[in-house]
Scaffold this motif. Structure first.
Motif, PDB file in Angstrom:
ATOM      1  N   LEU A 132     -25.544 -62.246  35.321  1.00 25.40           N
ATOM      2  CA  LEU A 132     -25.659 -61.589  36.624  1.00 25.40           C
ATOM      3  C   LEU A 132     -24.324 -61.580  37.366  1.00 25.40           C
ATOM      4  O   LEU A 132     -23.958 -60.572  37.997  1.00 25.40           O
ATOM      5  N   ALA A 160     -22.126 -58.432  38.498  1.00 25.43           N
ATOM      6  CA  ALA A 160     -21.768 -58.218  39.898  1.00 25.43           C
ATOM      7  C   ALA A 160     -20.277 -57.933  40.054  1.00 25.43           C
ATOM      8  O   ALA A 160     -19.875 -57.022  40.792  1.00 25.43           O
ATOM      9  N   SER A 203     -24.298 -54.377  42.859  1.00 26.67           N
ATOM     10  CA  SER A 203     -23.428 -55.548  42.714  1.00 26.67           C
ATOM     11  C   SER A 203     -23.881 -56.685  43.622  1.00 26.67           C
ATOM     12  O   SER A 203     -23.937 -57.851  43.210  1.00 26.67           O
ATOM     13  N   CYS A 214     -27.095 -58.265  42.249  1.00 24.84           N
ATOM     14  CA  CYS A 214     -26.840 -59.144  41.098  1.00 24.84           C
ATOM     15  C   CYS A 214     -26.288 -60.485  41.548  1.00 24.84           C
ATOM     16  O   CYS A 214     -26.708 -61.546  41.064  1.00 24.84           O
TER      17      CYS A 214
END
Length: 225
Positions: free
Chosen positions: A79, A83, A124, A127
């Motif tokens: 994640l 991001a 982004s 995440c």
């Protein structure tokens, strides 16, 4: 006003991406306070675990195997990498959607590009928010579990900075998305002077154009008087 919003959105989004990309290494912290000599601070992140003594010397150890890690650490790694990558591409796309740049096409095209950059920034931020929240949930679950006998940790500074950066990234992306609404709301005018004059003449002559009207009605006996 739309240009000012885009500048503010780009500043907020790019600053938040920097916060998401460069955070402190301490995702979780645990202290062992005894005397001044034996005081030590244990901290860890997604890549390694470290201990810092009272003199400020840190000894770190990388995780031995990526495949042998816990599932939540692997999920948080994915994640956070997503991001950072989305924020990077969102910054590039946003430059094409700014009115102060000469690339990107017309104003409508720039508005669509800016909206696309906003969506990328929102993804982004989501995440980063999800990764930090997942890691923090694991820490708090172990901390309040009475059956957990291993060393317990608390939330590190990196999580709070990550949450702040994710929130700013989402806010900047939302402002970018409103730019396409502002562009569609702006009215467009076209010059139809000749058409309006001809239509008014046609209306004056009872809906008939001057060229198609009856010549006997146009040139009667008083035409040259």
């Amino acid at each position: 006003a739309s240009s000012d919003r885009k500048i503010i959105a780009f500043t907020v989004s790019f600053s938040s991406w920097l916060l998401v990309s460069s955070r402190p290494s301490s995702w979780k912290v645990s202290t062992n306070d005894g005397t001044v000599i034996t005081t030590a601070t244990f901290w860890a992140n997604l890549w390694k675990t470290c201990v810092t003594d009272s003199t400020g010397v840190s000894n770190c150890k990388d995780f031995p195997s990526m495949l042998a890690l816990d599932g939540y650490i692997q999920a948080c790694r994915g994640l956070m990498i997503a991001a950072v990558s989305l924020g990077f591409f969102g910054s590039i796309i946003a430059l094409f959607g700014m009115k102060c740049t000469k690339v990107g096409g017309s104003e409508k095209a720039k508005a669509k590009i800016a909206c696309l950059a906003g969506v990328v920034f929102i993804l982004s931020g989501l995440c980063s928010m999800t990764g930090c929240s997942l890691y923090a949930n694991k820490i708090t679950t172990e901390f309040f579990d009475p059956l957990f006998i291993d060393q317990k940790y608390e939330l590190g500074a990196a999580l709070f900075i990550g949450w702040s950066g994710a929130s700013l990234c989402i806010i900047g992306g939302v402002i970018f998305c409103f730019s396409i609404y502002d562009n569609n709301k702006t009215p467009s005018y076209a010059y139809n002077g000749a058409t309006s004059v001809m239509s008014s003449r046609a209306k004056y002559h009872g809906g008939e154009d001057v060229k198609t009207a009856n010549p006997s009605k146009q040139f009667d006996k008083n035409a040259y008087v």
